[in-house]
Enzyme design. Structure first.
Site, PDB file in Angstrom:
ATOM      1  N   ASN A   9       0.874  -1.175   0.000  1.00 45.20           N
ATOM      2  CA  ASN A   9       0.000   0.000   0.000  1.00 45.20           C
ATOM      3  C   ASN A   9       0.908   1.220   0.000  1.00 45.20           C
ATOM      4  OD1 ASN A   9      -1.746   2.092   0.462  1.00 45.20           O
ATOM      5  ND2 ASN A   9      -2.382   1.432   2.506  1.00 45.20           N
TER       6      ASN A   9
ATOM      7  N   LYS B 235       0.214   4.219  -0.221  1.00 41.40           N
ATOM      8  CA  LYS B 235      -0.384   5.428   0.377  1.00 41.40           C
ATOM      9  C   LYS B 235      -0.096   6.613  -0.549  1.00 41.40           C
ATOM     10  CE  LYS B 235      -0.188   3.204   4.828  1.00 41.40           C
ATOM     11  NZ  LYS B 235      -0.139   3.307   6.282  1.00 41.40           N
TER      12      LYS B 235
ATOM     13  N   HIS C 212      -9.551   1.455   4.957  1.00 48.68           N
ATOM     14  CA  HIS C 212      -8.270   1.628   5.645  1.00 48.68           C
ATOM     15  C   HIS C 212      -8.479   2.596   6.821  1.00 48.68           C
ATOM     16  CE1 HIS C 212      -4.148   2.695   6.518  1.00 48.68           C
ATOM     17  NE2 HIS C 212      -3.796   1.594   5.870  1.00 48.68           N
TER      18      HIS C 212
ATOM     19  N   GLU D 253      -6.828   4.952   7.857  1.00 51.92           N
ATOM     20  CA  GLU D 253      -6.569   6.367   7.550  1.00 51.92           C
ATOM     21  C   GLU D 253      -7.794   6.990   6.898  1.00 51.92           C
ATOM     22  OE1 GLU D 253      -2.890   5.600   5.510  1.00 51.92           O
ATOM     23  OE2 GLU D 253      -1.991   5.057   7.431  1.00 51.92           O
TER      24      GLU D 253
ATOM     25  N   GLU E  65      -5.519  -4.704  10.521  1.00 51.39           N
ATOM     26  CA  GLU E  65      -4.487  -3.689  10.733  1.00 51.39           C
ATOM     27  C   GLU E  65      -4.766  -2.948  12.032  1.00 51.39           C
ATOM     28  OE1 GLU E  65      -2.550  -2.572   6.647  1.00 51.39           O
ATOM     29  OE2 GLU E  65      -4.038  -1.093   7.229  1.00 51.39           O
TER      30      GLU E  65
ATOM     31  N   GLY F  25       2.492   2.352  10.884  1.00 52.39           N
ATOM     32  CA  GLY F  25       3.475   3.432  10.754  1.00 52.39           C
ATOM     33  C   GLY F  25       4.178   3.773  12.049  1.00 52.39           C
TER      34      GLY F  25
ATOM     35  N   SER G 100       3.344  -2.079  10.381  1.00 56.96           N
ATOM     36  CA  SER G 100       4.787  -2.168  10.650  1.00 56.96           C
ATOM     37  C   SER G 100       5.387  -3.528  10.307  1.00 56.96           C
ATOM     38  CB  SER G 100       5.086  -1.791  12.107  1.00 56.96           C
ATOM     39  OG  SER G 100       4.711  -0.444  12.352  1.00 56.96           O
TER      40      SER G 100
HETATM   41  P1  13P Z   1       3.018   0.475   7.695  1.00 61.38           P
HETATM   42  O1  13P Z   1       3.492  -0.842   7.114  1.00 61.38           O
HETATM   43  O2  13P Z   1       3.761   1.640   7.194  1.00 61.38           O
HETATM   44  O3  13P Z   1       2.909   0.391   9.180  1.00 61.38           O
HETATM   45  O4  13P Z   1       1.512   0.669   7.143  1.00 61.38           O
HETATM   46  C1  13P Z   1       0.619  -0.363   7.255  1.00 61.38           C
HETATM   47  C2  13P Z   1      -0.591  -0.034   6.477  1.00 61.38           C
HETATM   48  O5  13P Z   1      -1.342   0.858   6.836  1.00 61.38           O
HETATM   49  C3  13P Z   1      -0.834  -0.775   5.233  1.00 61.38           C
HETATM   50  O6  13P Z   1      -2.099  -0.514   4.733  1.00 61.38           O
END
Ligand code: 13P
Length: 246
Positions: free
Chosen positions: A9, A11, A93, A95, A164, A170, A208
């Protein structure tokens, strides 16, 4: 036996130049035993379609509209994605839930819209740290997933689910393989009760994931791969994670 799936992903990262480098790195490292996909920002999807054409590296979007078409400025429909050859769309997601006020009902509607055009939704669920500390993890993820299952009815078995935990995204603070497995087992049982064939469904862990923790996570019985954020942006890191799923 479920085939593992590793999805990057990206982002809101990348550029045409850096994406080309990343994708050529991924292509050069084939073959993969696991299924591999990247979810890119909308403007780059057609580059992904061209660059990855004819390869078994799949690509997807990071969101999709719940609507089929119409006056929805800024939205992208599953039909548009399908026209390009899009395989996956991430929906729900954390976010998007946090910054765009997406609720479970909207996430379910997006999942349904994706499936209607043959785009597999990767439905994200996960608890916040506050919810985990309050002992609400199971309740939260089951509620998030139940709205999707209810809406999709007989199609619920066609989704991919990504667990997640919000506190792991992150932050560098990964759920332990055991913590993740507990939640995955709960989700699989819930999916099995609804579909009767959750033993064939893929449940990804995200939060992560790095090259050095991926293998332990992916070797858990109910973890079928990962949804990778930061570590999917560099070819070497992402390839190492894909290899850890083999
Ligand atoms: P990270 O791997 O950067 O923690 O992000 C995970 C994520 O949100 C994947 O959709």
């Amino acid at each position: 036996m479920r085939r593992k799936l590793v999805v990057g992903n990206w982002k809101m990262h990348g550029s045409r130049v850096s994406n080309a480098e990343l994708l050529s790195g991924l292509l050069a490292a084939r073959p993969y035993v696991a299924d591999v996909a990247v979810c890119a920002p909308f403007p780059y999807l057609s580059d992904c379609a061209v660059t990855l054409a004819g390869s078994d590296v799949r690509w997807g979007a990071q969101d999709v509209s719940a609507h089929a078409q119409g006056a929805y400025t800024g939205e992208v429909s599953s039909e548009m994605l399908a026209e390009l050859g899009c395989r996956y769309a991430i929906v729900g997601h954390s976010e998007r839930r946090a910054y765009h006020a997406e609720d479970d009902a909207l996430v379910a509607a997006k999942a349904q819209a994706a499936l209607a055009r043959g785009v597999t939704p990767i439905v994200c669920v996960g608890e916040t740290l506050e919810q985990r500390d309050a002992g609400q993890t199971e309740e939260v993820v089951k509620r998030q997933l139940s709205v999707v299952i209810h809406r999709l009815a007989h199609c619920a078995g066609e989704i991919v689910v990504a667990y997640e935990p919000v506190w792991a995204i992150g932050t560098g603070r990964t759920a332990t393989p055991e913590q993740a497995q507990v939640v995955h087992a709960v989700l699989r049982a819930q999916l099995h009760a609804a579909t009767g064939h959750a033993d064939r469904m893929r449940l990804l862990y995200g939060g992560s994931v790095k090259a050095d923790n991926a293998r332990a996570l992916f070797s858990q019985p109910d973890i079928d791969g990962g949804l990778i954020g930061g570590a999917s942006l560099k070819a070497a890191d992402f390839i190492a994670i894909c290899r850890a799923a083999e």
